[in-house]
Write an enzyme that holds these catalytic residues in place. Structure first.
Site, PDB file in Angstrom:
ATOM      1  N   GLN A 131      27.577 -18.694  23.587  1.00 29.78           N
ATOM      2  CA  GLN A 131      28.505 -18.562  22.462  1.00 29.78           C
ATOM      3  C   GLN A 131      29.776 -17.831  22.887  1.00 29.78           C
ATOM      4  O   GLN A 131      29.728 -16.637  23.198  1.00 29.78           O
ATOM      5  CB  GLN A 131      27.808 -17.763  21.350  1.00 29.78           C
ATOM      6  CG  GLN A 131      28.658 -17.499  20.130  1.00 29.78           C
ATOM      7  CD  GLN A 131      27.963 -16.561  19.166  1.00 29.78           C
ATOM      8  OE1 GLN A 131      27.269 -15.645  19.580  1.00 29.78           O
ATOM      9  NE2 GLN A 131      28.135 -16.784  17.882  1.00 29.78           N
ATOM     10  N   GLY A 132      30.905 -18.527  22.887  1.00 26.36           N
ATOM     11  CA  GLY A 132      32.173 -17.897  23.258  1.00 26.36           C
ATOM     12  C   GLY A 132      32.940 -17.424  22.038  1.00 26.36           C
ATOM     13  O   GLY A 132      33.857 -18.111  21.576  1.00 26.36           O
ATOM     14  N   TYR A 133      32.562 -16.298  21.509  1.00 31.69           N
ATOM     15  CA  TYR A 133      33.202 -15.776  20.293  1.00 31.69           C
ATOM     16  C   TYR A 133      34.047 -14.535  20.623  1.00 31.69           C
ATOM     17  O   TYR A 133      35.262 -14.571  20.608  1.00 31.69           O
ATOM     18  CB  TYR A 133      32.143 -15.420  19.245  1.00 31.69           C
ATOM     19  CG  TYR A 133      31.793 -16.524  18.272  1.00 31.69           C
ATOM     20  CD1 TYR A 133      31.758 -17.856  18.664  1.00 31.69           C
ATOM     21  CD2 TYR A 133      31.475 -16.241  16.940  1.00 31.69           C
ATOM     22  CE1 TYR A 133      31.431 -18.872  17.767  1.00 31.69           C
ATOM     23  CE2 TYR A 133      31.145 -17.240  16.030  1.00 31.69           C
ATOM     24  CZ  TYR A 133      31.120 -18.553  16.449  1.00 31.69           C
ATOM     25  OH  TYR A 133      30.793 -19.538  15.558  1.00 31.69           O
ATOM     26  N   SER A 134      33.365 -13.391  20.902  1.00 37.60           N
ATOM     27  CA  SER A 134      34.076 -12.118  21.063  1.00 37.60           C
ATOM     28  C   SER A 134      35.021 -12.132  22.257  1.00 37.60           C
ATOM     29  O   SER A 134      34.777 -12.811  23.257  1.00 37.60           O
ATOM     30  CB  SER A 134      33.075 -10.977  21.271  1.00 37.60           C
ATOM     31  OG  SER A 134      32.290 -10.801  20.129  1.00 37.60           O
ATOM     32  N   SER A 166      26.365 -13.854  25.595  1.00 42.07           N
ATOM     33  CA  SER A 166      24.956 -13.723  25.989  1.00 42.07           C
ATOM     34  C   SER A 166      24.568 -14.809  26.983  1.00 42.07           C
ATOM     35  O   SER A 166      24.747 -15.997  26.699  1.00 42.07           O
ATOM     36  CB  SER A 166      24.042 -13.831  24.768  1.00 42.07           C
ATOM     37  OG  SER A 166      24.363 -12.835  23.845  1.00 42.07           O
ATOM     38  N   GLU A 249      23.423 -17.265  12.903  1.00 43.90           N
ATOM     39  CA  GLU A 249      23.221 -16.239  13.924  1.00 43.90           C
ATOM     40  C   GLU A 249      22.658 -14.971  13.288  1.00 43.90           C
ATOM     41  O   GLU A 249      21.758 -14.329  13.830  1.00 43.90           O
ATOM     42  CB  GLU A 249      24.554 -15.926  14.620  1.00 43.90           C
ATOM     43  CG  GLU A 249      24.411 -14.841  15.676  1.00 43.90           C
ATOM     44  CD  GLU A 249      25.717 -14.504  16.385  1.00 43.90           C
ATOM     45  OE1 GLU A 249      26.766 -15.035  15.979  1.00 43.90           O
ATOM     46  OE2 GLU A 249      25.665 -13.713  17.332  1.00 43.90           O
ATOM     47  N   GLU A 366      28.750  -2.378   9.756  1.00 45.68           N
ATOM     48  CA  GLU A 366      29.865  -2.064   8.866  1.00 45.68           C
ATOM     49  C   GLU A 366      30.580  -3.334   8.410  1.00 45.68           C
ATOM     50  O   GLU A 366      30.989  -3.446   7.244  1.00 45.68           O
ATOM     51  CB  GLU A 366      30.840  -1.105   9.566  1.00 45.68           C
ATOM     52  CG  GLU A 366      30.282   0.308   9.794  1.00 45.68           C
ATOM     53  CD  GLU A 366      29.194   0.392  10.874  1.00 45.68           C
ATOM     54  OE1 GLU A 366      29.096  -0.535  11.708  1.00 45.68           O
ATOM     55  OE2 GLU A 366      28.432   1.378  10.884  1.00 45.68           O
TER      56      GLU A 366
END
Lengths: 382, 374
Positions: A131-134, A166, A249, A366
């Site tokens: 997963q290429g998110y952050s 990951s 997710e 949060e």
């Protein structure tokens, strides 16, 4: 109808009984998971046998449509299968971000061609996804992703960096958020694209964590060519796909909260009566969370859950898992704090440290609370 | 089967909420309190609960009931909790019915139809101290020609002063199996002292002084009485937990509405992240408890071997969640939350009593740890 379900349960129980090897019913650690992929290798013959048996019924993805190789089970039958697997502590035959995250997004937003191309290899465990998110500058503020995809006619050229990817170093393909319109407001210039990790210009570097392990990577893109056909959903509207996938997710991560503390309980009331009290109160929450998880999954699979409820589940489940590991460490004393030697060679301490990431990954606690306050409780924005 | 309510249960929920919202909202409770009503409940409302079928959920069809389950009984109890409605429904239609439908003698046929009609009120006289301890039974039942003679006392019995029937736990000697007796309030040798608790509910201390109880008034279950007592307690614990969920919902709705409306510093206070996070956390806690209660109701209805454990969890977590809901409720309302005029304080007082009723969080967590082997 009820008779049919009873019959299904009976058959499923018998089938699992004869097809799930005993070794696949023992408690598992992270190392026992089978992730598949091009380089995927079975740890032992029991794991292979179990995987193949489940795959033969489409039960690596029990509720996906049969036309792509899934099990085609309706929510009630899928639940029965889960219950029957849980009854004998059967391990999941395949662990996969393709199953937990990408698949549901493809089923909703993908073209027929994309589904036919990507879903069967996910179901068969042939392609392992990451997963290429952050990004370094886009954590909680995920929509500020800066990885650029430049339009070159029939393809894009992607440049930028992802982080906390990951198992990127073990993955075959990536689903990735890229900025296709740098002039638009940040949520409206993102696209959701897929590409092969073997494409020239892709490189990864594992990050060593406080646990000593390296499940996460930095992922670099240097003039990576991505065909236009690899876009999922509408151009510049990748945020819709990204959010939908995040719901899945979060559901996946919330399952962390399903662990128990029972195994550490010997003699605890004499040694530390206050710890016993804490454990007792934890057990109440853990049992309640199991019920909550069952209810949520039933609602989720039936399409009845509030879309933001996965945020509540993720928050509660991950905080619970952290509390569980704190109790396990406290109950285990110096043995649990071991970094080497002993019967588990530091596994307790590593699992404890790993759990701290649960309330950060997939959106921090949060951020989940922000989402719940805004979307479920309708509290005003600032 | 999915854990969420089916269509009929959802319809019942709409009906029950509609009924209590309309006929017994918080102002109804406030009215009874301010009038120092000696009954503490409205008999007319009780009769209408019978008409609506709310008393009948757990009564078998052959006894004039609906033959439904704890899920349905809990839906009604939740509607009561939302409105803080003073009602003997928990003790009567859940505890009393579970006790009486297990009776192998005439008690069953004598009382169940009257409960179904909304005529009879039952009280559960199971406590002897200030904290829940149903195993500590010193009320003595000595054999007598026509049955038993009772000597001793029960304390803090809700609705006893208006009950037609008291279900009383006793022992023939210390350490003996508990017995359950179904005694009418007018029986000679019973005296009551009725007091008000913080939530304005009325509870009674009951003295038994050579009270003669006939054989026909001994509750004789098919198996041992200890198991029946556990069954009754499971039922009222889960019922009280459902009422706590309704109460927590009522408190949360008022509090979140206040956060959306109240302005300070020129903005709605609900726009402050410090309050948003607490509100969202509270929501999660109540959802956790709601699911645990639903699960326990299902386990009771399915006769699962694990039902006592689920009942403990439900009561423990519902008490905790509702307590948080009222504490946050009063705090977030600020000064107005401290006034008698505002309803949120009434939710706090009721939550305190309900959290205690049939075992608080610590009581059940302790039991759960024992059952879990530590």
């Amino acid at each position: 109808m009820t008779d049919d379900l009873t019959q299904f349960r009976k058959e499923t129980r018998a089938w699992l009984q004869s097809n799930c090897p005993l070794q696949m019913r023992e408690p598992q650690t992270d190392e026992d998971l089978y992730w598949g992929g091009r380089d995927g290798a079975f740890a032992n013959s029991a794991q292979k046998q179990w995987f193949e048996a489940m795959l033969s019924r489409g039960w690596t993805t029990p509720d996906w449509p049969t036309e792509y190789g899934g099990g085609g089970l309706d929510p009630e039958r899928a639940k029965i299968l889960r219950e029957e697997m849980s009854r004998i502590n059967a391990r999941p035959p395949l662990s996969s971000f393709g199953i937990w995250m990408l698949g549901p997004a493809l089923l909703k937003y993908g073209t027929e061609e994309q589904k036919r191309y990507h879903l069967p290899p996910i179901i068969r465990g042939e392609i392992r996804w990451c997963q290429g998110y952050s990004e370094p500058g886009a954590g909680s503020d995920l929509a500020s992703v800066a990885t650029r995809a430049e339009d070159k006619g029939d393809h894009w050229v992607v440049n930028g960096q992802k982080i906390w990817t990951s198992y990127a170093n073990k993955a075959d393909w990536i689903f990735c958020l890229v900025r296709t319109d740098p002039t638009a407001p940040k949520h409206l210039g993102i696209s959701f694209v897929l590409f092969d990790m073997r494409t020239p210009g892709v490189s990864t570097r594992p990050i060593r964590l406080i646990s000593g392990n390296s499940p996460f990577c930095e992922t670099f893109f240097d003039d990576v060519v991505v065909p236009k056909g690899n876009l999922v959903g509408t151009l510049h509207r990748g945020w819709d796909v990204a959010k939908y996938l995040l719901g899945h997710e979060r559901e996946m991560i919330s399952a962390m909260g399903l662990g128990e503390v029972e195994s550490i309980t010997t003699g605890i009331s004499e040694i530390d009566p206050l710890l016993r009290s804490q454990m007792a109160l934890f057990d109440v929450r853990a049992a309640a969370f199991r019920a909550c998880s069952e209810l949520f999954l039933d609602e989720f699979r039936a399409g009845r859950a509030h879309p933001a409820k996965s945020s509540m589940m993720k928050y509660v489940g991950t905080e619970l898992n952290k509390a569980r590991h704190e109790l396990l460490m406290s109950a285990g004393g110096f043995e649990a704090a071991r970094w080497s030697g002993g019967s588990d060679a530091g596994a307790s301490a590593q699992a404890w440290l790993r759990s701290k990431g649960n309330s950060i990954e997939g959106g921090t606690s949060e951020v989940q609370l922000n989402i719940v306050a805004k979307r479920i409780l309708s509290l005003p924005s600032t | 089967m999915p854990l969420y309510h089916d269509d009929e249960q959802t319809m019942l929920q709409d009906t029950a909420r509609g009924f209590f919202d309309e006929h017994a909202p918080v102002s109804h409770m406030r009215g009874l309190r301010d009038a120092k009503d000696p009954a503490g409940i409205a008999h007319e409302l009780w009769r209408r609960c019978g008409e609506m079928g709310f008393t009948m959920a757990l009564i078998p069809e052959e006894d004039g009931g609906l033959g439904l389950g704890h899920v349905e009984a809990g839906i009604v109890q939740e509607a009561i909790g939302r409105n803080l409605t003073p009602s003997p429904l928990l003790a009567t239609a859940i505890g009393g019915v579970v006790a009486l439908r297990a009776a192998t003698n005439d008690l069953r046929t004598e009382w169940l139809p009257r409960i179904a009609e909304g005529v009879a009120i039952v009280a559960l006289a199971l406590e002897e101290g200030s904290k829940h301890a149903p195993d500590q039974i010193t009320l003595k039942a000595c054999k007598h020609a026509d049955g038993f003679v009772l000597n001793g006392a029960k304390r803090f019995v809700p609705h006893a002063h208006i009950a037609d029937l008291l279900i009383v736990s006793a022992r023939s000697s210390p350490g003996a199996e508990p017995m359950l007796l179904a005694v009418t309030r007018e029986t000679t040798g019973i005296t009551m002292r009725t007091q008000q608790l913080a939530d304005a509910s009325l509870v009674s201390d009951i003295e038994f002084d050579d009270t003669v109880v006939e054989h026909s008034n001994v509750l004789v279950p098919p198996r041992d009485t200890g198991a029946l007592l556990e069954e009754i307690l499971n039922a009222v614990r889960v019922g009280a937990a459902a009422e706590l969920i309704g109460l927590a919902d009522g408190a949360m709705e008022r509090t979140f509405a206040y956060l959306r409306d109240r302005k300070q510093f020129g903005v709605e206070i609900g726009s402050f992240q410090a309050l948003q996070h607490r509100a969202a956390h509270l929501y999660g806690e109540v959802e956790l408890a709601r699911a645990a209660v639903l699960k326990a109701q299902r386990e009771l209805d399915g006769g699962s071997g694990d039902r006592s454990r689920h009942a403990m969890v439900a009561k423990a977590i519902a008490s905790q969640a509702a307590t948080l809901a009222v504490q946050e409720g009063v705090q977030m309302h600020g000064g107005i939350g401290m006034t008698d005029e505002h309803d949120i304080g009434l939710f706090m007082k009721r939550a305190r009593v309900l959290a205690e009723l049939y075992g608080d969080t610590n009581y059940h967590a302790h039991r759960l740890a024992s059952v879990n082997g530590y």
